[in-house]
Enzyme design. Structure first.
Site, mmCIF file in Angstrom:
data_model
loop_
_atom_site.group_PDB
_atom_site.id
_atom_site.type_symbol
_atom_site.label_atom_id
_atom_site.label_comp_id
_atom_site.label_asym_id
_atom_site.label_seq_id
_atom_site.Cartn_x
_atom_site.Cartn_y
_atom_site.Cartn_z
ATOM 1 N N LYS B 88 0.725 -1.217 -0.057
ATOM 2 C CA LYS B 88 0.020 -0.015 -0.059
ATOM 3 C C LYS B 88 0.867 1.264 0.167
ATOM 4 O O LYS B 88 0.324 2.425 -0.322
ATOM 5 C CB LYS B 88 -0.817 -0.171 1.314
ATOM 6 C CG LYS B 88 -2.187 -1.347 1.287
ATOM 7 C CD LYS B 88 -3.088 -0.791 0.131
ATOM 8 C CE LYS B 88 -4.324 -1.699 0.332
ATOM 9 N NZ LYS B 88 -5.038 -1.410 -0.673
ATOM 10 N N GLU B 110 -9.737 5.940 3.050
ATOM 11 C CA GLU B 110 -10.849 5.094 3.354
ATOM 12 C C GLU B 110 -9.745 3.772 3.641
ATOM 13 O O GLU B 110 -8.821 3.622 2.716
ATOM 14 C CB GLU B 110 -11.802 4.851 2.539
ATOM 15 C CG GLU B 110 -11.706 3.660 1.665
ATOM 16 C CD GLU B 110 -10.654 3.844 0.256
ATOM 17 O OE1 GLU B 110 -10.205 2.920 -0.041
ATOM 18 O OE2 GLU B 110 -10.539 4.954 -0.041
ATOM 19 N N SER B 379 1.721 -9.653 -0.786
ATOM 20 C CA SER B 379 1.234 -8.069 -0.736
ATOM 21 C C SER B 379 1.553 -7.455 0.752
ATOM 22 O O SER B 379 1.856 -6.456 0.735
ATOM 23 C CB SER B 379 -0.117 -8.031 -0.985
ATOM 24 O OG SER B 379 -0.829 -8.767 -0.214
#
Lengths: 255, 421
Positions: B88, B110, B379
């Site tokens: 991210k 969000e 990830s």
């Protein structure tokens, strides 16, 4: 009926289909018309109404549990347009429920149910444009929105495609909060007027008789929606209709 | 690289937002288009990633596990080793540079699992921006450790109580905030979804994953991998892992969604397989959504909070429909099995999100031969999932620890009150 430019201010109010129940929608609408409201939005409840504040979000959430849907909206429209020929009913919906129904069929069925106009907040003018011949043929006015941060170029584009009236979002943000009226707002409305002869509806933040008085002479329509739904939620539809009647009296808009 | 056709990927994508948000999206698009074609911007971005986040992340061979499964040679692209513990941060750092160029001072975001919120809070602290993070109230409970850190980093975390109280509602709430504050605020969208230009913009920043992956594969394997596997929530790590391989037809690209408890509505988050997602237009874009016949978006479930999104990247909807990306799913039990297997055989603690890619990848690797190579995009790391794992495998030792910890915290609070009075 939808007013012409420079006609007296009319109040537009709201029903969320299925809130508090489908039966009560009919009763509430009769109460609104009796109170003197002749422009009424029928909102198709949606799971993710991104341009609405918490009042309408929660009403949508409850309405879905009570059977609110596109089909229920069209059925309600057929009844109320027949029962109240003096009023104009405007279908308001986010795009997805209409898209799933099929836009062409939806427009045809809405026209057959007596709907006069449609507000679809997340369907930009570019997406409406190809449908204009169809909508014109059916007699449905697509109501488009302008906002304080809009460019003149875009107002011109919207004005060219709008029918019925233009919905002027009074401030940045979602529905249901107070707006400050004043010189800046007057200038904004004047800027929109240079692009169109259509009547203007002011929405987002119209919550009291003072707001309606402030808009008298500035606009043709005031959207009094979230506050009405709050009355309906807290005190029931009969009381909400009484309060609407009183509001029109207090604002000098009755009769 | 991915380029949309005026915001569309095939029939998916677009920009379906209330009029009030259009100027901000147009401003963002103009800025993005300028910077994307400016090689110095990519270099600035890479430098920030290297200095701050620890890029490039390694490509780790799973020698013991590959031998045990008896199929393809499996490699992990270690996005878990990024600062903040997940891919991210790549996107967030990139958007942070954009925010600086646009002269805005506040960001909103969000978050579902909390990783994107945490990454945004980290970026905001690093670049001196004010941050507000919207998170579903249920997700806050599921991922409290991330919430704790976001607040310590100076971000405001707002719990969203409407609807199902997860990511979908948090996204709606963030859009509402943005509608009111768009002139001063940038919305750091966390995944390759939403109105144009976000799917393309997020993919652009995440493509650093496959840029490195490709180079590392050439160095370590001597050729491109046969398969690249990634989990798919919104789709940002998958798009990052796939972006630079799209034109290499020999490389199979596999996206693994959350199969949850079953394929009944509300029990899973699978949108790309037949009879699951249906095309729809919501939350600003057109893609495959889980929804009912009336167009109401549905409830979702996944063991991993970050995968239970109701929509999916329009780019993945398109690539899946054209056959370039193969869609697969892994259910909760398969995910937990893969999670345990990786830990015990290789000493790596994966995120539950990433464990979907592991589960999907391991199944396929078994059917492949030892001279074939598979890269799985890991990830994120799994230590944030400690509470979920502890709930999934209740152990008296853990419960007793929590009780002791709560008692200690209470004692400290009482002592501090005593000192003040």
């Amino acid at each position: 009926m939808i007013p012409q430019q420079h006609q007296k201010l009319q109040v537009m109010s709201h029903a969320v289909v299925g809130f508090p129940s489908l039966d009560e929608n009919e009763k509430a609408i009769a109460g609104l018309v009796e109170a003197g409201v002749n422009l009424i939005e029928l909102q198709v409840p949606f799971s993710d109404p991104v341009a609405d504040g918490h009042t309408l979000v929660n009403a949508c959430y409850d309405a879905l549990k009570m059977g609110g849907s596109v089909k229920a909206t069209l059925e309600l429209a057929a009844k109320v347009t027949k029962a109240h020929p003096q009023a104009s009913f405007i279908l308001m919906s986010y795009l997805n429920p209409l898209y799933r129904y099929g836009l062409e069929k939806l427009f045809e069925d809405a026209a057959a149910a007596g709907i006069k106009a449609m507000i679809i907040p997340d369907m930009p003018v570019e997406q409406i444009e190809p449908w204009l011949p169809k909508l014109d043929a059916l007699g449905i006015a697509p109501i488009l929105m302008v906002t304080p941060n809009i460019s003149d170029e875009r107002v011109a584009k919207i004005a060219a495609n709008a029918r019925g009236f233009i919905y002027v979002v009074s401030r940045m943000g979602v529905t249901g909060k107070q707006t400050q009226w004043g010189e800046e707002f007057e200038n904004y409305v004047a800027r929109i007027r240079t692009h169109t002869d259509l009547p203007l509806a002011i929405g987002f933040g119209v919550r009291a008789a003072e707001d309606l008085k402030a808009l008298t002479g500035t606009a043709e329509i005031a959207a009094f929606c979230s506050k009405y739904i709050e009355w309906q939620r807290d005190q029931g539809s009969d009381k909400a209709a009484e309060k609407m009647h009183q509001l029109l009296q207090d604002s000098g808009l009755a009769g | 690289m991915i380029r949309s056709d005026q915001g569309y990927f095939g029939e998916f994508g677009g920009r379906y937002v209330p009029e009030i948000l259009l100027p901000a999206l147009q401003e963002l698009e103009t800025m993005f288009n300028q910077l994307r074609d400016d090689p110095s911007f990519w270099q600035e971005y890479l430098s920030l990633c290297q200095e701050f986040s620890g890029r490039p992340t390694p490509l780790t061979p799973l020698r013991r596990l590959s031998k045990e499964l008896g199929g393809a040679q499996i490699w992990l692209k270690r996005e878990d080793l990024n600062h903040s513990g997940a891919h991210k941060v790549n996107n967030v750092l990139g958007q942070g540079l954009l925010v600086q160029r646009m002269g805005k001072k506040r960001v909103i975001a969000e978050t579902g699992a909390g990783q994107h919120g945490l990454a945004t809070a980290i970026m905001a602290a690093r670049l001196g921006l004010q941050a507000t993070i919207y998170m579903g109230a249920d997700d806050i409970e599921r991922q409290y450790s991330n919430v704790f850190w976001m607040r310590q980093l100076g971000a405001e975390v707002v719990g969203v109580e409407t609807g199902a109280r997860t990511l979908k509602e948090a996204l709606d709430e963030a859009l509402r905030d943005w509608a009111a504050t768009v002139e001063t605020t940038h919305y750091v969208l966390g995944t390759a979804c939403g109105p144009a230009p976000f799917p393309e913009l997020v993919t652009y920043f995440q493509s650093v994953i496959s840029q490195e992956m490709k180079q590392q594969a050439l160095e370590k394997i001597g050729r491109l991998p046969d398969e690249v596997v990634a989990c798919v929530g919104g789709g940002s790590n998958a798009m990052g892992a796939f972006a630079n391989f799209l034109e290499d037809d020999a490389v199979k690209l596999i996206g693994v969604e959350a199969g949850g408890r079953s394929f009944l509505p509300g029990e899973h988050s699978v949108r790309l397989l037949p009879d699951t997602g249906e095309d729809g237009i919501a939350q600003g874009y057109k893609t495959l959504f889980l929804q009912d016949d009336d167009g109401q978006l549905g409830d979702t479930h996944s063991i991993a909070a970050g995968l239970d999104y109701v929509g999916v990247s329009p780019i993945l909807s398109h690539l899946s429909q054209t056959g370039r990306v193969i869609a697969d799913s892994a259910n909760d039990q398969e995910v937990v099995d893969a999670f345990k297997l990786l830990m015990k055989t290789e000493g790596i603690i994966p995120a539950l999100e990433s464990s979907h890619a592991l589960a999907g990848g391991f199944k396929r690797a078994k059917q492949m031969s030892p001279d074939q190579h598979m890269v799985i995009n890991l990830s994120g790391r799994g230590d944030k999932d400690i509470f979920n794992i502890a709930h999934a495998f209740p152990q008296p030792e853990w419960t007793e620890f929590l009780q002791r910890e709560a008692a200690r915290a209470q004692e400290l609070e009482n002592a501090s009150k005593g000192e003040k009075s």
